[in-house]
Scaffold this motif. Structure first.
Motif, mmCIF file in Angstrom:
data_model
loop_
_atom_site.group_PDB
_atom_site.id
_atom_site.type_symbol
_atom_site.label_atom_id
_atom_site.label_comp_id
_atom_site.label_asym_id
_atom_site.label_seq_id
_atom_site.Cartn_x
_atom_site.Cartn_y
_atom_site.Cartn_z
ATOM 1 N N GLY A 351 0.794 -1.223 0.000
ATOM 2 C CA GLY A 351 0.000 0.000 0.000
ATOM 3 C C GLY A 351 0.824 1.269 0.000
ATOM 4 O O GLY A 351 0.355 2.323 -0.439
ATOM 5 N N THR A 352 2.068 1.187 0.516
ATOM 6 C CA THR A 352 2.909 2.384 0.574
ATOM 7 C C THR A 352 3.693 2.616 -0.712
ATOM 8 O O THR A 352 4.414 3.607 -0.832
ATOM 9 N N THR A 353 3.548 1.725 -1.686
ATOM 10 C CA THR A 353 4.271 1.880 -2.946
ATOM 11 C C THR A 353 3.788 3.128 -3.675
ATOM 12 O O THR A 353 2.586 3.354 -3.797
ATOM 13 N N SER A 354 4.718 3.929 -4.150
ATOM 14 C CA SER A 354 4.337 5.163 -4.833
ATOM 15 C C SER A 354 3.699 4.855 -6.187
ATOM 16 O O SER A 354 4.018 3.851 -6.834
ATOM 17 N N VAL A 355 2.799 5.736 -6.598
ATOM 18 C CA VAL A 355 2.116 5.574 -7.881
ATOM 19 C C VAL A 355 3.121 5.648 -9.028
ATOM 20 O O VAL A 355 3.017 4.918 -10.012
ATOM 21 N N ARG A 356 4.124 6.502 -8.895
ATOM 22 C CA ARG A 356 5.145 6.610 -9.939
ATOM 23 C C ARG A 356 5.913 5.315 -10.097
ATOM 24 O O ARG A 356 6.236 4.897 -11.202
ATOM 25 N N THR A 357 6.219 4.658 -8.970
ATOM 26 C CA THR A 357 6.930 3.378 -9.031
ATOM 27 C C THR A 357 6.078 2.322 -9.722
ATOM 28 O O THR A 357 6.571 1.535 -10.529
ATOM 29 N N ILE A 358 4.787 2.309 -9.417
ATOM 30 C CA ILE A 358 3.879 1.353 -10.061
ATOM 31 C C ILE A 358 3.837 1.593 -11.567
ATOM 32 O O ILE A 358 3.924 0.650 -12.369
ATOM 33 N N ASN A 359 3.697 2.847 -11.954
ATOM 34 C CA ASN A 359 3.645 3.178 -13.393
ATOM 35 C C ASN A 359 4.922 2.777 -14.108
ATOM 36 O O ASN A 359 4.897 2.196 -15.197
ATOM 37 N N LYS A 360 6.079 3.092 -13.517
ATOM 38 C CA LYS A 360 7.356 2.803 -14.164
ATOM 39 C C LYS A 360 7.633 1.317 -14.215
ATOM 40 O O LYS A 360 8.164 0.804 -15.199
ATOM 41 N N THR A 361 7.252 0.604 -13.159
ATOM 42 C CA THR A 361 7.549 -0.827 -13.093
ATOM 43 C C THR A 361 6.640 -1.639 -14.001
ATOM 44 O O THR A 361 7.092 -2.549 -14.707
ATOM 45 N N LEU A 362 5.359 -1.306 -14.014
ATOM 46 C CA LEU A 362 4.375 -2.111 -14.740
ATOM 47 C C LEU A 362 3.933 -1.477 -16.053
ATOM 48 O O LEU A 362 3.165 -2.088 -16.797
ATOM 49 N N GLY A 363 4.399 -0.281 -16.339
ATOM 50 C CA GLY A 363 4.023 0.379 -17.586
ATOM 51 C C GLY A 363 2.584 0.861 -17.597
ATOM 52 O O GLY A 363 1.974 0.968 -18.666
ATOM 53 N N TRP A 364 2.033 1.178 -16.426
ATOM 54 C CA TRP A 364 0.661 1.661 -16.344
ATOM 55 C C TRP A 364 0.642 3.188 -16.400
ATOM 56 O O TRP A 364 1.691 3.841 -16.447
ATOM 57 N N ASN A 365 -0.581 3.749 -16.370
ATOM 58 C CA ASN A 365 -0.746 5.202 -16.477
ATOM 59 C C ASN A 365 -1.668 5.737 -15.383
ATOM 60 O O ASN A 365 -2.550 6.552 -15.648
ATOM 61 N N LEU A 366 -1.453 5.288 -14.172
ATOM 62 C CA LEU A 366 -2.236 5.816 -13.053
ATOM 63 C C LEU A 366 -1.906 7.292 -12.855
ATOM 64 O O LEU A 366 -0.760 7.717 -13.042
ATOM 65 N N SER A 367 -2.892 8.071 -12.479
ATOM 66 C CA SER A 367 -2.694 9.509 -12.313
ATOM 67 C C SER A 367 -1.722 9.796 -11.171
ATOM 68 O O SER A 367 -1.808 9.194 -10.094
ATOM 69 N N ILE A 368 -0.788 10.718 -11.415
ATOM 70 C CA ILE A 368 0.178 11.088 -10.381
ATOM 71 C C ILE A 368 -0.087 12.498 -9.860
ATOM 72 O O ILE A 368 0.706 13.034 -9.088
ATOM 73 N N ASP A 369 -1.203 13.095 -10.270
ATOM 74 C CA ASP A 369 -1.519 14.463 -9.846
ATOM 75 C C ASP A 369 -2.153 14.504 -8.463
ATOM 76 O O ASP A 369 -2.126 15.545 -7.815
ATOM 77 N N GLY A 370 -2.723 13.380 -8.029
ATOM 78 C CA GLY A 370 -3.386 13.353 -6.733
ATOM 79 C C GLY A 370 -2.558 12.624 -5.687
ATOM 80 O O GLY A 370 -1.409 12.983 -5.424
ATOM 81 N N PRO A 371 -3.127 11.564 -5.080
ATOM 82 C CA PRO A 371 -2.393 10.788 -4.076
ATOM 83 C C PRO A 371 -1.098 10.220 -4.629
ATOM 84 O O PRO A 371 -1.001 9.896 -5.812
ATOM 85 N N LYS A 372 -0.122 10.090 -3.763
ATOM 86 C CA LYS A 372 1.204 9.645 -4.192
ATOM 87 C C LYS A 372 1.413 8.147 -4.023
ATOM 88 O O LYS A 372 2.373 7.593 -4.581
ATOM 89 N N THR A 373 0.552 7.467 -3.240
ATOM 90 C CA THR A 373 0.727 6.036 -2.984
ATOM 91 C C THR A 373 -0.538 5.267 -3.354
ATOM 92 O O THR A 373 -1.617 5.857 -3.550
#
Length: 429
Positions: A351-373
Motif C-alpha cells: 500500500g505504501t508503494t508510490s504511484v510513480r513506481t507502479i507506473n514505471k515498473t508495470l508500464g501503467w498510467n495511473l494519475s500522479i496528480d493526486g495521491p502519491k501512494t
C-alpha cells in the motif's frame, strides 16, 4: 524566320526552362533545410553548409534573388515560346504556346524539381549555394530595391520582421524532436533525454522515501541497539534523531564509523561528533532544481520537509538519477518486495508503494496528480478508510484490498486494466 533561327530559339527555350527548374528547386531546397543539422554541418567545416547558412541569414535577400531570376526566365521563356508558336501556327500559336508552356513549366520547372528538392534538400541546396552567392552579389542593387518596396508594403500592413516566430525550440518541440529521431538515437538514450526534460514536472515529494519508511538512529535507544543497527544497516547514510524523526540532529555516513565500531568505549557523544549537519529540502522543489542544489551544496542526501518544517521523507541524488536513467536493478518487477507478480497476471502491491513506481515498473498510467501512494488512491476512491477487505475499481484497474492495519491499506491485489473493446465483449450478454 528560317529554320536555323527556330532551332536557336528552341534551344534557348529549353535552357530557360532548365534555369527555371534550377531556381524553383533552389528555393524549395533552401527553405527545406534542417536548420539545426545545417548549423552542425557548418561547424564541422562543410563548405556547402557554410554557404547555405550564410545565404539563409538574410532570407529576404535569398528569396529576392531566386524570385527575380525565376520570374525573369519564365517571362523570357513565355515570350520566346510565343514567337516560335506564332511562326509555326500563326495567330492560333498564342493560345497553343500558353497552354503548352504552362504544362511544360508546371511539370518540368515547378512540381518535379520542387518535389526532388523537398525530398533531398541538402543535395539541391548545397550545390545551388555556389551559384546563388555570386548571383546575389551581381543582382544586389535590384534585390535591394525590391526588398525596399516590399518592406514599405509590410510596414503599411503593420507587419514587422521581428514578429516572425523564433527559431528556438520549446521544451515540447524538443521532446517531439527526440521522439521522432528514429534509429538515429537509441531508444534508451531517447528515454533518458525525455526524462531530463520531464524533471521540472516532478518534485522531490514524488520521489522521496516516505517518513514511515525512513531508517534512522534514535538517540533514545540504548547504545547496544544503536551499535547493532550500525553494523547491520543496508544504507550508507542514516539520519540521527532524538525520540521523533522531526528532531533530526544530523546525518551519519557509515563510512565514518568504521574505526569507531572497533572501539570498546563507544558512546552516543562519539556518534554525534561524526554526524554531518542535516540538509533540508522543501517538498515542492522540482527535481531539476534539486539536482543543481545537490551539486551546489555538494550533498547526496536531503530531508524533505513541508511548509511547517515537519519531516515528510528523504530524497537522495540516486533517486533523481533513477528518474533519468531508470532503476539500477535489471528487473525491478521481479526483485521489488513491494510489487509481487502472480500467475494470473495480477500483482500484490504494498500500500505504501508510490504511484510513480507502479507506473514505471508495470508500464501503467495511473494519475500522479493526486495521491502519491496506492493507499492514497484507494482511500481517495472510497472517500473513507476501509475497515474490511473490499473490492473496488481505481482508474479502470480492479483492486482487492488484502490487509488493513493502523488505518492504512498495507497490501492489495491489483489487476491490469482491461482494454475497452475486451471489456465491452465481457459485458455483452
Amino acid at each position: 524566320m528560317d529554320g536555323t533561327s527556330l532551332t536557336a530559339l528552341s534551344v534557348i527555350l529549353v535552357g530557360l526552362i532548365m534555369l527555371s527548374a534550377f531556381f524553383s528547386s533552389s528555393e524549395t531546397g533552401m527553405m527545406s533545410l534542417n536548420r539545426y543539422r545545417l548549423r552542425h554541418m557548418a561547424k564541422t567545416g562543410h563548405k556547402g553548409a557554410k554557404r547555405a547558412q550564410g545565404l539563409l541569414e538574410r532570407t529576404d535577400q535569398l528569396i529576392g534573388v531566386i524570385l527575380i531570376g525565376n520570374n525573369f526566365v519564365n517571362i523570357l521563356a513565355s515570350s520566346i515560346a510565343t514567337v516560335i508558336a506564332i511562326r509555326i501556327w500563326g495567330d492560333a500559336g498564342i493560345a497553343i504556346a500558353t497552354l503548352l508552356l504552362t504544362i511544360v513549366i508546371l511539370i518540368f520547372a515547378e512540381v518535379t524539381p520542387k518535389t526532388l528538392a523537398a525530398l533531398f534538400p541538402e543535395k539541391i541546396a548545397f550545390p545551388a549555394s555556389y551559384v546563388l552567392g555570386p548571383l546575389l552579389k551581381i543582382l544586389y542593387p535590384v534585390v535591394w530595391a525590391v526588398n525596399l518596396f516590399t518592406g514599405a508594403i509590410l510596414r503599411v500592413l503593420r507587419i514587422s520582421a521581428s514578429d516572425a516566430a523564433s527559431d528556438h525550440l520549446s521544451r515540447e518541440e524538443l521532446r517531439t524532436l527526440v521522439n521522432e529521431a528514429g534509429a538515429l538515437i537509441p531508444a534508451k538514450h531517447k528515454d533518458m533525454l525525455v526524462s531530463i526534460l520531464d524533471l521540472e514536472k516532478v518534485t522531490v515529494n514524488d520521489i522521496m522515501v516516505p517518513r514511515n519508511e525512513i531508517s534512522g538512529i534514535d538517540l533514545d535507544d540504548d547504545t547496544d541497539a544503536i551499535l547493532h543497527q550500525l553494523r547491520n544497516s543496508q544504507h550508507t547514510r542514516l539520519p540521527v534523531f532524538k525520540g521523533d524523526i522531526n528532531t533530526i540532529q544530523g546525518i551519519l555516513h557509515l563510512r565514518n564509523t568504521t574505526k569507531l565500531l572497533q572501539r570498546d568505549d563507544i558512546n552516543k557523544a562519539m556518534i554525534m561528533q561524526l554526524c554531518q549537519e542535516p540538509y533540508f529540502i522543501p517538498e515542492s522543489t522540482p527535481l531539476n532544481t534539486q539536482l543543481i542544489n545537490f551539486q551546489k551544496e555538494k550533498r547526496r542526501f536531503g530531508i524533505v520537509v513541508d511548509e511547517y518544517g515537519d519531516v515528510l521523507g528523504l530524497a537522495t541524488l540516486e533517486d533523481i538519477l533513477e528518474e533519468i536513467v531508470g532503476e539500477f536493478t535489471t528487473d525491478y518487477a521481479a526483485t521489488s518486495p513491494d510489487i509481487i507478480p502472480l500467475e494470473d497476471s495480477t500483482f500484490i502491491i504494498d500500500g505504501t508503494t508510490s504511484v510513480r513506481t507502479i507506473n514505471k515498473t508495470l508500464g501503467w498510467n495511473l494519475s500522479i496528480d493526486g495521491p502519491k501512494t496506492l493507499n492514497g488512491l484507494i482511500t481517495e476512491t472510497l472517500e473513507n478508510i476501509p475497515d474490511t477487505n473490499v473490492c473496488l475499481k481505481v482508474e479502470g484497474h480492479r483492486v482487492e484490498v488484502l490487509q488493513i492495519k493502523d488505518n492504512v491499506v498495507k497490501a492489495a491485489i491489483v489487476h491490469p486494466k482491461i482494454p475497452r473493446k475486451r471489456a465491452n465483449l465481457i459485458q455483452t450478454p
